[in-house]
Design a protein around this motif. Structure first.
Motif, PDB file in Angstrom:
ATOM      1  N   HIS A 186       0.957  -1.125   0.031  1.00  0.00           N
ATOM      2  CA  HIS A 186      -0.083   0.173   0.072  1.00  0.00           C
ATOM      3  C   HIS A 186       1.056   1.261   0.084  1.00  0.00           C
ATOM      4  O   HIS A 186       1.994   0.944   0.012  1.00  0.00           O
ATOM      5  CB  HIS A 186      -1.177   0.087   1.138  1.00  0.00           C
ATOM      6  N   LEU A 187       0.101   2.197  -0.311  1.00  0.00           N
ATOM      7  CA  LEU A 187       0.840   3.711  -0.491  1.00  0.00           C
ATOM      8  C   LEU A 187       1.267   4.107   1.071  1.00  0.00           C
ATOM      9  O   LEU A 187       0.120   4.054   2.091  1.00  0.00           O
ATOM     10  CB  LEU A 187       0.136   4.768  -1.276  1.00  0.00           C
ATOM     11  N   LEU A 188       2.349   4.576   1.333  1.00  0.00           N
ATOM     12  CA  LEU A 188       2.786   5.246   2.751  1.00  0.00           C
ATOM     13  C   LEU A 188       3.050   6.747   2.248  1.00  0.00           C
ATOM     14  O   LEU A 188       3.746   6.973   1.433  1.00  0.00           O
ATOM     15  CB  LEU A 188       3.944   4.402   3.217  1.00  0.00           C
ATOM     16  N   TYR A 189       2.039   7.591   2.966  1.00  0.00           N
ATOM     17  CA  TYR A 189       2.029   8.811   2.720  1.00  0.00           C
ATOM     18  C   TYR A 189       2.739   9.482   3.989  1.00  0.00           C
ATOM     19  O   TYR A 189       2.509   9.266   5.141  1.00  0.00           O
ATOM     20  CB  TYR A 189       0.848   9.407   2.796  1.00  0.00           C
ATOM     21  N   ASP A 190       3.652  10.641   3.462  1.00  0.00           N
ATOM     22  CA  ASP A 190       4.381  11.458   4.478  1.00  0.00           C
ATOM     23  C   ASP A 190       3.591  12.833   4.799  1.00  0.00           C
ATOM     24  O   ASP A 190       3.324  13.603   3.683  1.00  0.00           O
ATOM     25  CB  ASP A 190       5.664  11.931   4.154  1.00  0.00           C
ATOM     26  N   VAL A 191       2.613  12.969   5.615  1.00  0.00           N
ATOM     27  CA  VAL A 191       1.633  14.061   5.907  1.00  0.00           C
ATOM     28  C   VAL A 191       2.307  15.153   6.589  1.00  0.00           C
ATOM     29  O   VAL A 191       2.639  14.969   7.898  1.00  0.00           O
ATOM     30  CB  VAL A 191       0.383  13.221   6.225  1.00  0.00           C
TER      31      VAL A 191
END
Length: 825
Positions: A205-210
């Protein structure tokens, strides 16, 4: 010479045809009620908690092999002198049948009337149950009864009443409570599921840096998350106490993007410094780790996902979106407004429902819990008391015990199961429980009482609509069978068996349900009776395809037992399962090997058919045992002794292989050939007593061999025994080696006898003559001189030479022990 007469007990059938003879034998067993349980027999009772096969889909070969092994336990224990309680049963509760009904009828459970849905489930259960029982019959299982009314079913009112009674009993002991806490939740099945009902699938899955803001300092804070849709459900932001990068943020406040929620920041060891940016958001509820932390910190963040797997009104701008849709939309919104610093695809193990393979969410809702955490130390004690077969399977349960951190959620929001027997007072909402003993359906029935036990009013009651986790039913199976033999209540039997230090003798089951069925049964045995549920646990491996993967209908790898039994016979399938792997190991199914087993079954029949040509000698004063007879009886006693070592630990690979090698290689290939001439008394070379000794020994071996093999291959052994010896083999005692022959010294001859025969056969082949060709002269080892007459007859040796000067004109063959034989054609 003794004449062969008309009183010889010939086998009735010229060939063994399992399609016909097995069915006839099974009908005979049932008519004779051969395996019916009789508590008044005077024998020591041995109780087997038969695993109720789940009746939502027909068996594949795994079920056939697994349950055949359990039947071998029952048959062996009968032959060892026990009265065996071995009921037939069907598991007909729980989620799998509901999922099957939804698939088959193309409906959703919650979209049809409850009564209609229950009927759909029952129709499938009846049909599949008949198919499973049919397989049991053609495999020759010796359960106490196959009469439909005596086969216990977990959805029977009597069984469900017992489940409810145990619930009421434990509720009154304050071992059951209701709590609103986050749990594993399947949005497809729409029910809470326990930790042990979760599987995992690999993926990415996509890992987002928010980008977040720190309220007190205004600095930017980057948090890595794979679930941006849960940002509005954050309860706390954490970092590892050893992570110096964020030490200055402890006890400060993070402000979330898009939603502007204020969230506390604190340290927690759960945060991994090397994962993402090292700082972590804890949500309601992202995964089991979130659940654990929020419980520990006693935080109650917003729940934004409902029981349909959609976003709730708590996040109005995304309300009604399914979780995956919300994830995509919120990620797009974050990115369009500049809150995404970076994103990358990373591997991940997704928790999925073991029943329907849907991804699991974590939702808070009220459920009933049975206490288990506080009892883990006691259950570990029980793991030391109980004997596991094989022994290493104990660790499977111990590992599970070491992982338990929460109590067992026992209520489910489903239909086809035992109902939670509670009505709630409409005035004060107090839960009111009935007296135990009857079967209750609160969702449709009025309560068996008129007033609330707490407030005393009679303003009406609301019945609970939930059912129990199916393991609540399954975990009392040992109590049911010991109190309801033949599906009829018997308090005297239960009291008699309850005097022991355990409830039931044997729990046989698969390794995949140690953490469910075995664990919950042991837990409930302690809570209800303060003793282990079992004395023994027999844990089997799986039957898998040639690649070591589970059988799959969709992939075309499933092998149905009916097809294999039709081709090769029930005994062949049983023997294959017993011999293919040591107990507890997986079996990679191989039809060619099964075919080879079927040839051996026919070999057993044909050996017995040959032996049936000769009279049975009962009076041992009429015989003069020769060295060959003493040797084969000594070898028989030894292999039976060795086979018992396997039987006694319920590892049927050991007796199946030992007895097969003896029957085919030693007995048929060597002894039978060795004494044929004496049995027929060719050329009148033997006395009457010597001839009768051959008859006696041939029958002695067949008689004891069929007994020793009866637990594994019950059809062909009973066919042989009934025809030759006038009664069923299944009421006989298991052979006692010391009663076959008193001395084992003759076993020393085994290697020499086998080797000298093989050497002579090889010699004839090398000379390109038939095995029946005569040998002019032979010199044999002195130790085998007493066998000379049988060897002469077997190999058609014209003269046993003994002069050393004759050796020079004969061909020498050196045996492995350095001894020579000399042959001359």
């Amino acid at each position: 010479m003794t004449a062969l007469n008309e009183f010889i007990p010939q086998l009735k059938e010229r060939t063994y045809n399992p399609k016909i003879q097995d069915i006839e034998l099974f009908k005979k067993w049932q008519k004779e009620r051969l395996f019916a349980f009789n508590k008044n027999s005077g024998k020591e009772i041995y109780s087997i908690d038969t695993p109720p096969p789940y009746a939502n889909a027909p068996w594949h070969m795994g079920g056939a092999v697994h349950y055949s092994g359990i039947d071998m336990i029952a048959r062996y224990m009968r032959m060892r002198g026990h009265e065996v309680l071995f009921p037939m049963c069907l598991d007909r509760n729980g989620l799998p049948i509901e999922v099957q009904a939804e698939k088959e009828f193309k409906i959703s459970m919650h979209e049809v009337p409850r009564e209609d849905f229950l009927k759909m489930c029952k129709d499938i259960l009846d049909r599949v149950g008949d198919q499973i029982l049919h397989v049991c019959r053609i495999l020759g299982f010796s359960n106490n009864s196959f009469e439909w009314e005596e086969v216990y079913k977990t959805d029977h009112e009597q069984y469900r009443a017992l489940t409810q009674s145990t619930f009421i009993q434990l509720y009154k002991k304050n071992l059951i409570y209701e709590d609103n806490r986050p749990n594993n939740y399947c949005t497809r099945c729409k029910t809470t599921i326990a930790d042990n009902e979760i599987d995992h699938k690999s993926g990415s899955h996509l890992l987002y840096d928010v980008k977040f803001k720190v309220k007190e300092t205004g600095e930017e804070l980057i948090i890595s998350t794979s679930r941006p849709e849960l940002i509005p459900a954050i309860g706390v932001v954490i970092f590892n106490p050893k992570d110096e990068r964020y030490a200055h943020l402890d006890s400060k406040t993070a402000i979330s993007p898009l939603f502007q929620d204020e969230v506390p920041i604190m340290t927690h060891h759960y945060a991994k410094m090397d994962y993402g940016t090292g700082i972590m958001m804890v949500c309601a509820y992202g995964d089991s780790g979130d659940v654990q932390i929020l419980r520990e910190l006693q935080l109650n963040p917003r729940t934004i996902i409902n029981m349909d797997g959609k976003i709730t009104g708590a996040v109005s701008q995304y309300e009604g979106l399914k979780v995956k849709e919300a994830k995509k939309q919120i990620a797009r919104d974050l990115e369009s407004q500049g809150f995404i610093e970076d994103k990358k695809d990373v591997p991940h193990n997704f928790p999925i429902c073991s029943r329907c393979s849907n991804e699991v969410e974590f939702l808070a809702m009220p459920e009933y819990y049975l206490k288990q955490v506080e009892f883990v130390p006691k259950l570990k004690e029980y793991s030391d008391i109980m004997t596991f077969f094989p022994t290493y399977m104990k660790q499977v349960w111990v590992d599970w015990l070491n992982s338990i951190t929460i109590d067992w959620p026992i209520s489910r929001r489903r239909y086809y199961g035992t109902e939670v027997p509670i009505w709630y007072c409409k005035k004060c909402n107090h839960p009111c429980l009935p007296e135990s003993g009857s079967y209750y359906q609160p969702w449709k029935d009025d309560p068996p009482f008129e007033s609330c036990e707490k407030c005393g009013t009679s303003e009406g009651f609301e019945g609970d609509t939930r059912t129990f986790d199916t393991w609540m039913d399954s975990s009392i199976s040992e109590i049911y069978i010991t109190s309801h033999p033949h599906n009829k209540r018997d308090d005297d039997l239960f009291e008699q068996l309850n005097n022991r230090s355990y409830i039931c003798d044997m729990r046989p089951q698969g390794k995949d349900i140690v953490r469910t069925w075995l664990h919950y049964t042991m837990l409930r045995g302690f809570q209800l009776y303060n003793k282990p549920a079992f004395n023994h646990a027999w844990i089997s491996g799986h039957v898998v395809d040639s690649k070591g993967e589970k059988f799959s209908k969709s992939k075309g790898t499933a092998v149905m037992p009916e097809e294999m039994i039709e081709k090769y016979g029930g005994d062949a399938v049983r023997f294959y399962g017993a011999s293919e792997a040591s107990h507890g190991s997986d079996i990679r199914f191989n039809e060619q090997r099964l075919q080879g087993v079927s040839k051996f079954i026919n070999k057993i029949f044909n050996i017995a058919k040959f032996v049936s040509r000769f009279p049975i000698i009962e009076d041992e004063s009429e015989i003069d045992l020769q060295l060959a007879d003493e040797w084969i009886l000594s070898e028989l006693a030894y292999v039976i002794q060795e086979s018992m070592k396997g039987y006694d630990i319920y590892d049927f690979q050991i007796p199946s292989k030992i007895l097969r090698n003896f029957a085919w290689e030693t007995f048929a290939s060597h002894y039978v050939e060795l004494v044929k001439g004496r049995a027929y008394n060719r050329d009148n070379a033997f006395t009457d007593k010597q001839q009768k000794a051959a008859w006696f020994s041939l029958h002695k071996v067949i008689r004891e061999l069929t007994k020793a093999y009866a637990p594994i291959i019950p059809f062909v052994t009973d066919l042989i025994y009934r025809d030759l010896y006038g009664r069923t083999v299944h009421l006989e005692s298991f052979p006692k080696p010391t009663e076959i022959i008193g001395q084992e010294k003759y076993r020393e001859l085994t290697s020499q006898i086998l080797e000298i025969n093989s050497a002579i056969w090889k010699f004839k082949k090398s000379k390109k003559v038939a095995l029946s060709a005569s040998i002019k002269r032979a010199i044999i080892p002195a130790s085998l001189t007493p066998l000379s007459k049988d060897l002469v007859s077997m190999h058609k040796i014209e003269q046993i030479a003994n002069k050393k000067d004759e050796m020079e004109t004969m061909e020498s063959i050196v045996l492995t022990d350095g001894v020579n034989i000399f042959l001359d054609l």
